[in-house]
Design an enzyme around this catalytic site. Structure first.
Site, mmCIF file in Angstrom:
data_model
loop_
_atom_site.group_PDB
_atom_site.id
_atom_site.type_symbol
_atom_site.label_atom_id
_atom_site.label_comp_id
_atom_site.label_asym_id
_atom_site.label_seq_id
_atom_site.Cartn_x
_atom_site.Cartn_y
_atom_site.Cartn_z
ATOM 1 N N LYS A 136 13.183 11.874 13.999
ATOM 2 C CA LYS A 136 11.835 12.043 13.449
ATOM 3 C C LYS A 136 11.920 12.088 11.942
ATOM 4 O O LYS A 136 12.697 12.874 11.373
ATOM 5 C CB LYS A 136 11.222 13.360 13.959
ATOM 6 C CG LYS A 136 9.756 13.509 13.581
ATOM 7 C CD LYS A 136 8.876 12.737 14.530
ATOM 8 C CE LYS A 136 7.449 12.630 14.022
ATOM 9 N NZ LYS A 136 7.281 11.589 12.971
ATOM 10 N N GLN A 169 16.026 16.040 6.569
ATOM 11 C CA GLN A 169 15.074 16.053 7.676
ATOM 12 C C GLN A 169 15.653 16.730 8.912
ATOM 13 O O GLN A 169 14.933 17.392 9.660
ATOM 14 C CB GLN A 169 14.662 14.620 8.008
ATOM 15 C CG GLN A 169 13.394 14.513 8.834
ATOM 16 C CD GLN A 169 12.143 14.688 7.989
ATOM 17 O OE1 GLN A 169 12.005 14.086 6.937
ATOM 18 N NE2 GLN A 169 11.226 15.520 8.447
ATOM 19 N N LYS A 187 15.245 20.444 8.271
ATOM 20 C CA LYS A 187 13.816 20.752 8.169
ATOM 21 C C LYS A 187 13.189 20.769 9.551
ATOM 22 O O LYS A 187 12.445 21.700 9.903
ATOM 23 C CB LYS A 187 13.115 19.706 7.296
ATOM 24 C CG LYS A 187 11.607 19.900 7.175
ATOM 25 C CD LYS A 187 10.928 18.725 6.504
ATOM 26 C CE LYS A 187 11.407 18.536 5.086
ATOM 27 N NZ LYS A 187 10.635 17.479 4.386
ATOM 28 N N LYS A 220 15.241 8.866 8.822
ATOM 29 C CA LYS A 220 14.421 8.383 7.712
ATOM 30 C C LYS A 220 14.600 6.875 7.614
ATOM 31 O O LYS A 220 15.634 6.337 8.017
ATOM 32 C CB LYS A 220 14.844 9.047 6.394
ATOM 33 C CG LYS A 220 13.732 9.153 5.381
ATOM 34 C CD LYS A 220 12.741 10.254 5.725
ATOM 35 C CE LYS A 220 11.655 10.379 4.663
ATOM 36 N NZ LYS A 220 10.753 11.507 4.944
ATOM 37 N N GLY A 239 4.678 8.425 8.140
ATOM 38 C CA GLY A 239 4.436 7.939 6.793
ATOM 39 C C GLY A 239 5.310 8.648 5.767
ATOM 40 O O GLY A 239 5.991 9.625 6.059
ATOM 41 N N ASP A 240 5.286 8.147 4.571
ATOM 42 C CA ASP A 240 6.013 8.730 3.437
ATOM 43 C C ASP A 240 5.437 8.066 2.194
ATOM 44 O O ASP A 240 4.349 7.464 2.248
ATOM 45 C CB ASP A 240 7.523 8.479 3.580
ATOM 46 C CG ASP A 240 8.360 9.371 2.667
ATOM 47 O OD1 ASP A 240 8.649 10.504 3.053
ATOM 48 O OD2 ASP A 240 8.703 8.929 1.546
ATOM 49 N N THR A 287 1.244 18.912 4.986
ATOM 50 C CA THR A 287 2.340 19.292 4.085
ATOM 51 C C THR A 287 1.833 20.203 2.972
ATOM 52 O O THR A 287 2.447 21.234 2.663
ATOM 53 C CB THR A 287 3.014 18.049 3.481
ATOM 54 O OG1 THR A 287 3.381 17.158 4.532
ATOM 55 C CG2 THR A 287 4.252 18.435 2.699
ATOM 56 N N ASN A 306 -1.069 12.969 -1.347
ATOM 57 C CA ASN A 306 -1.580 13.862 -0.302
ATOM 58 C C ASN A 306 -1.073 15.292 -0.447
ATOM 59 O O ASN A 306 -1.838 16.254 -0.337
ATOM 60 C CB ASN A 306 -1.177 13.330 1.080
ATOM 61 C CG ASN A 306 -2.266 12.486 1.711
ATOM 62 O OD1 ASN A 306 -3.245 12.143 1.055
ATOM 63 N ND2 ASN A 306 -2.094 12.148 2.967
ATOM 64 N N SER A 324 3.292 16.481 12.642
ATOM 65 C CA SER A 324 3.732 15.254 13.312
ATOM 66 C C SER A 324 4.258 15.584 14.705
ATOM 67 O O SER A 324 3.988 14.863 15.676
ATOM 68 C CB SER A 324 4.830 14.563 12.493
ATOM 69 O OG SER A 324 4.297 13.880 11.385
#
Length: 452
Positions: free
Chosen positions: A76, A97, A100, A112, A151-152, A195, A227, A380
Site C-alpha cells: 500500500k 511507508q 507508517k 511506492k 495518489g501522491d 493527511t 491537499n 486509504s
C-alpha cells in the site's frame, strides 16, 4: 549497501531508522537479522511508458513500482508523478511507508511507485493517454489483495480516475485496486482531507502532553499548498489556531497581520493549485507578503508550531535553529521525511536537555512523518475496507475512525518512546514511531519465516 549505486534519499531513510533502533537492538540483538532483511524490497518493477502527445509525437517515460514489504497485508502506497522521481526516492518512500502503515494498526504492507512524467503543462487528453499507458503495464502487478496504489504528488483525483478506468478496461473487473477514488465510484469520504486532518489530530495530543494546551491562539507555520497543507490549515483554523504561511516550489506566502489565512483564502489557493499554477497567481492583496524562492521557517520572529507539508528535506539544520529562536515548540511532518537529519538531531538534542516533564523550556517536540502524516494512508485503508464490504460510511464515521487511529498512533509512539528513548524527561516520538513500527513488521516477518 556499499556495492550499490548511490541512493541518497533511501540511505538517509535507512540511517534515520537504524540510528533510533539501536537502544532496542542492544536489548534484543536477534532483531538485527530482521533489520538486514527489511531494508531490501521484496520486489522492484521498472517499465517503459510510451504515450502519444496531442501533436501526435511519441513520448516515453520511466515507470516504477517498489513493492517493499507485504508482512502485514497487500502493498500500500502512492504513485508519484514528478520529473524528480527515481528509484532512490521511491525506495525511501516505500521504506517509510512500511512502518507508517504498521503504525495505523490496519493490515497493510508498504510500497511506492510512480513515474518521471510531469503532469504540469499537459492537457487532460495527454494526461489520460499517459495514465492509460502507465496502467497497461502496472495492471499486471497490482490487485485488491496484492498491491493497492494511491495518489501522491502529481497524482490527484483526475489521474486516479483515468488509471482506474484503464485498469477496469484492461482487466474487465471493478475492484478496489486504487484508493483516492471518486466519491460516487468507490471512494471514501474524508480521503482528500485525511493527511492534513490527521496531522492536526496527532499534534493535538502533543500540545496536551507537553504544555497542557490546545490550538487556540497558536501561531502556525505551514509549508506546501497542496491537499495536506490546505486541509491542515483549515483544521488548525477551525480549532482556533492562526495560520501564518503557505508555500510552494517558487516561494513562500506569509500573512502580515494577526488574523492569518482565512478559510476563504485557503479555498482561493486551492483553486490556484487545481489549475496547476504557482502561488504567485493568488491575489495576495495587502494582507500577505510574497517571498520569492524562500521557505517559511526563517521568516518569523515568533511562532509556536511548524508543519512541513511540502516535500522531503524541506527543513534543514539552520532553519531548525531559526525555529527554535522564534520560540517554536512543536514540529510535525505532514510531508515524508520533511526534515533533514541535522534538523532532526537539533530538535532531538533540545528534547534531551529536559530534566523533568514540567521543565521543558527551549525544547522542540518533534514528530516524524511516518506517524504524524499517517492519516492519509489510514483513510486509504478504510476505503479498502469499505470497498471489500461494498459499503460507504458517512463523513462523520470516517472522521471519527481517523481521529481514533491518529490518537492510538500517538499513544503507541509515546509509550514505546518512553521505554526506549535516550536522554530527556520527555520521550522521543521519532524513536517511538520507528521502534514500534519495526517491531510489528519484524514480528510478522518472523512468524512467516522471513527471518528466524
Amino acid at each position: 549497501m556499499s556495492n550499490l549505486p548511490s541512493e541518497p534519499e533511501f540511505e538517509q531513510a535507512v540511517h534515520e531508522i537504524t540510528s533510533t533502533l539501536e537502544p532496542f537492538l542492544e536489548k534484543n540483538p536477534e532483531y538485527r537479522r530482521a533489520l538486514a532483511v527489511v531494508q531490501i524490497p521484496e520486489r522492484i518493477v521498472q517499465f517503459r511508458v510510451t504515450w502519444e502527445r496531442d501533436d501526435l509525437s511519441v513520448a516515453v517515460n520511466r515507470g516504477f513500482r517498489v513493492q517493499f514489504n507485504s508482512a502485514l497485508g497487500p502493498y500500500k502506497g502512492g504513485l508519484r508523478l514528478h520529473p524528480t522521481v527515481n528509484l532512490s526516492i521511491l525506495k525511501f518512500l516505500g521504506f517509510e511507508q512500511v512502518f507508517k502503515n504498521a503504525l495505523t494498526g490496519l493490515m497493510m504492507g508498504g510500497g511506492k511507485g510512480g513515474s518521471d512524467f510531469d503532469p504540469k503543462g499537459k492537457s487532460d487528453n495527454e494526461i489520460r493517454k499517459f495514465c492509460y499507458a502507465f496502467m497497461q503495464e502496472l495492471s499486471r502487478h497490482i490487485g485488491d489483495n496484492t498491491d493497492v496504489p494511491a495518489g501522491d504528488i502529481g497524482t490527484g483525483g483526475r489521474e486516479i480516475g483515468f488509471m482506474f478506468g484503464a485498469y477496469k478496461k484492461i482487466r474487465n473487473e471493478f475492484s478496489g485496486i486504487l484508493t483516492g477514488k471518486g466519491a460516487n465510484w468507490g471512494g471514501s469520504f474524508i480521503r482528500p482531507e485525511a493527511t492534513g486532518y490527521g496531522l492536526v489530530y496527532y499534534v493535538t495530543e502533543m500540545l496536551r502532553d507537553l504544555d497542557g494546551t490546545d490550538w487556540k491562539g497558536k501561531r502556525v507555520l505551514i509549508s506546501g499548498a497542496g491537499n495536506v497543507a490546505q486541509y491542515a490549515a483549515l483544521k488548525v483554523i477551525e480549532l482556533g489556531g492562526v495560520v501564518l504561511s503557505l508555500s510552494d516550489s517558487t516561494g513562500a506566502l506569509t500573512a502580515k497581520g494577526e488574523e492569518g489565512f482565512t478559510p476563504a483564502d485557503i479555498a482561493a489557493i486551492a483553486d490556484v493549485k487545481l489549475a496547476r499554477k504557482s502561488l504567485t497567481a493568488f491575489n495576495a492583496e495587502s494582507r500577505f507578503e510574497w517571498h520569492e524562492g524562500k521557505r517559511p521557517w526563517t521568516l518569523f520572529d515568533k511562532a509556536d508550531v511548524a508543519l512541513p507539508s511540502a516535500s522531503q528535506n524541506e527543513l534543514n539544520g539552520e532553519e531548525a535553529k531559526a525555529l527554535i529562536k522564534a520560540g517554536v515548540r512543536y514540529v510535525a511532518e505532514g510531508s515524508n521525511m520533511g526534515c533533514t537529519q541535522d534538523a532532526i538531531d537539533i530538535f532531538e538534542a533540545s528534547r534531551k536537555t529536559t530534566v523533568s516533564a514540567t521543565e521543558t523550556k527551549g525544547m522542540v517536540f518533534y514528530a516524524p512523518g511516518k506517524a504524524a502524516n499517517a492519516g492519509g494512508v489510514a483513510v486509504s485503508g478504510l476505503e479498502m475496507a469499505q470497498n471489500s464490504q461494498r459499503l460507504k460510511w458517512t463523513p462523520a464515521e470516517v472522521d471519527a475512525k481517523l481521529k481514533d487511529i491518529m490518537v492510538t498512533c500517538y499513544k503507541t509512539c509515546w509509550e514505546t518512546g518512553s521505554k526506549y528513548s535516550e536522554g530527556g524527561a520527555i520521550p522521543s516520538l521519532v524513536a517511538g514511531a520507528n521502534i514500534a513500527g519495526f517491531i510489528k513488521v519484524a514480528d510478522a516477518m518472523r512468524d512467516q519465516g522471513d527471518w528466524w
